[in-house]
Design an enzyme around this catalytic site. Structure first.
Site, PDB file in Angstrom:
ATOM      1  N   TYR A  16     -16.629   3.524   6.555  1.00  0.00           N
ATOM      2  CA  TYR A  16     -15.176   3.353   6.758  1.00  0.00           C
ATOM      3  C   TYR A  16     -14.501   3.581   8.132  1.00  0.00           C
ATOM      4  O   TYR A  16     -14.010   3.047   8.831  1.00  0.00           O
ATOM      5  CB  TYR A  16     -14.479   4.198   5.584  1.00  0.00           C
ATOM      6  CG  TYR A  16     -13.130   4.171   5.860  1.00  0.00           C
ATOM      7  CD1 TYR A  16     -11.927   3.348   5.574  1.00  0.00           C
ATOM      8  CD2 TYR A  16     -12.626   5.517   6.397  1.00  0.00           C
ATOM      9  CE1 TYR A  16     -10.786   3.594   5.915  1.00  0.00           C
ATOM     10  CE2 TYR A  16     -11.332   5.707   6.501  1.00  0.00           C
ATOM     11  CZ  TYR A  16     -10.176   4.877   6.288  1.00  0.00           C
ATOM     12  OH  TYR A  16      -8.918   5.144   6.307  1.00  0.00           O
ATOM     13  N   GLY A  44       0.835  -1.209  -0.008  1.00  0.00           N
ATOM     14  CA  GLY A  44      -0.079  -0.004  -0.165  1.00  0.00           C
ATOM     15  C   GLY A  44       1.048   1.206  -0.041  1.00  0.00           C
ATOM     16  O   GLY A  44       2.078   0.883   0.030  1.00  0.00           O
ATOM     17  N   TRP A  54      -5.924  12.691   5.322  1.00  0.00           N
ATOM     18  CA  TRP A  54      -5.481  12.946   4.093  1.00  0.00           C
ATOM     19  C   TRP A  54      -4.310  12.597   3.566  1.00  0.00           C
ATOM     20  O   TRP A  54      -3.469  13.422   3.279  1.00  0.00           O
ATOM     21  CB  TRP A  54      -5.572  14.662   3.878  1.00  0.00           C
ATOM     22  CG  TRP A  54      -6.694  15.433   4.288  1.00  0.00           C
ATOM     23  CD1 TRP A  54      -7.878  14.700   4.950  1.00  0.00           C
ATOM     24  CD2 TRP A  54      -7.438  16.412   3.708  1.00  0.00           C
ATOM     25  NE1 TRP A  54      -8.937  15.646   4.886  1.00  0.00           N
ATOM     26  CE2 TRP A  54      -8.524  16.743   4.271  1.00  0.00           C
ATOM     27  CE3 TRP A  54      -6.618  17.675   3.196  1.00  0.00           C
ATOM     28  CZ2 TRP A  54      -9.400  17.859   4.188  1.00  0.00           C
ATOM     29  CZ3 TRP A  54      -7.274  18.727   2.938  1.00  0.00           C
ATOM     30  CH2 TRP A  54      -8.694  18.983   3.392  1.00  0.00           C
TER      31      TRP A  54
END
Ligand SMILES: NC(=O)c1ccc[n+]([C@@H]2O[C@H](COP(=O)([O-])OP(=O)(O)OC[C@H]3O[C@@H](n4cnc5c(N)ncnc54)[C@H](OP(=O)(O)O)[C@@H]3O)[C@@H](O)[C@H]2O)c1
Length: 283
Positions: free
Chosen positions: A126, A10, A152
């Site tokens: 989420y 990721g 973010w």
């Protein structure tokens, strides 16, 4: 000291690989889903029991915020139940756990940066799933775990706002970007350095911590800065959330107060634009 990082493929996992050489005293082992699938509880137990790390850093997660509204079971399993299992395994092998969570556990109605003890109230699936993970860690292994909420996140890796804006700005003459959601961006390289510095810190302090870059901006401000730094000509128009509906509701104001991680672990909190400039030299 041996560190296992899950979610190695990721965005954060790759940034952890980018910065690992800054920490020569740490032996980092990076495991992608193929070697440590959080949903496969037996696999997680087996792999960690065989490796016996001193620390596990969990950078794996179900991160599709909009899709989570439909796939709540998958999100709850990966971000919730599987994190609880991971915490149990870490406790069994006496490994400390660093788990990454999100500003989306808050509802975004605050007017002051959120501190770690503020009431949580996620507005989407989420955020709810990530909160389950946090709560299970605190029930099962509170004294051995650090939970780092961030917001973010962007970097040169994976899909993120900075890369999406650059692509759109190259393709279009003008774009509209939401100007009524405020937060603080986090350069995943800064976060990765912070997480590894926690492992090296002489004193372990468990609990919840917040980490983002400093500064409060809207997505519109972020896009304008990306355009400025890139030198592209695309016009950026400020729009409202109502003009850009998404399946998942997002917090309007999700600024994290990061004083605790700075004072407890001495983590550096670079200013958002300086970090954005650094990242964009790589794009
Ligand atoms: N991105 C953001 O803006 C943001 C904001 C706040 C908090 N966070 C948190 O920051 C952390 C890192 O996020 P990120 O941006 O690096 O997300 P990412 O790029 O989506 O990476 C998540 C990784 O987790 C892996 N994964 C998913 N399910 C898994 C499973 N069952 N077992 C093992 N690995 C699995 C994914 O593998 P596949 O590629 O195979 O799916 C992916 O490589 C997450 O905890 C996220 O919740 C992110």
């Amino acid at each position: 000291m041996k560190i296992v990082v899950t979610g190695a493929n990721g965005q954060l996992g790759k940034c952890m690989q980018d910065v690992a050489s800054n920490f020569p005293a740490l032996q980092c082992i990076f495991l992608g889903r193929e070697h440590c699938d959080l949903q496969q509880f037996g696999m997680v137990s087996q792999v960690l029991q065989a490796l016996k790390p001193d620390w596990v850093i969990n950078a794996a997660a179900y991160t599709a915020v909009d899709k989570a509204e439909q796939e709540t079971q998958a999100a709850d399993l990966i971000n919730g139940e599987a994190v609880g299992h991971l915490a149990k395994v870490c406790k069994d092998i006496a490994a400390k756990l660093i788990h990454v969570s999100t500003d989306y556990v808050f509802d975004g109605t605050a007017t002051q940066p959120y501190v770690e003890t503020d009431a949580v109230h996620p507005v989407g699936a989420y955020g709810k799933s990530k909160l389950i993970g946090e709560q299970l860690i605190q029930q099962l292994y509170a004294d051995g775990a650090v939970i780092v909420r961030t917001s973010w996140v962007y970097s040169r890796h994976g899909a993120n706002f900075v890369k999406t804006m650059l692509r759109l700005m190259k393709e279009k003459e003008s774009i509209g970007v939401v100007n009524d959601q405020l937060g603080s961006p986090t350069y995943a390289i800064d976060l990765a350095n912070a997480l590894l510095s926690i492992c090296q810190h002489p004193k372990f302090v468990p609990g919840i911590f917040h980490y983002s870059n400093s500064g409060i901006i809207s997505w519109y401000d972020f896009a304008v800065a990306i355009r400025e730094i890139s030198g592209l000509n695309c016009k950026v128009n400020a729009i409202t959330t109502a003009e850009f509906p998404t399946p998942a509701k997002r917090p309007e104001w999700s600024v994290l107060n990061c004083n605790k991680i700075q004072t407890t672990y001495g983590c550096a909190i670079p200013e958002w634009k300086a970090s954005l400039q650094q990242c964009m030299t790589l794009l």
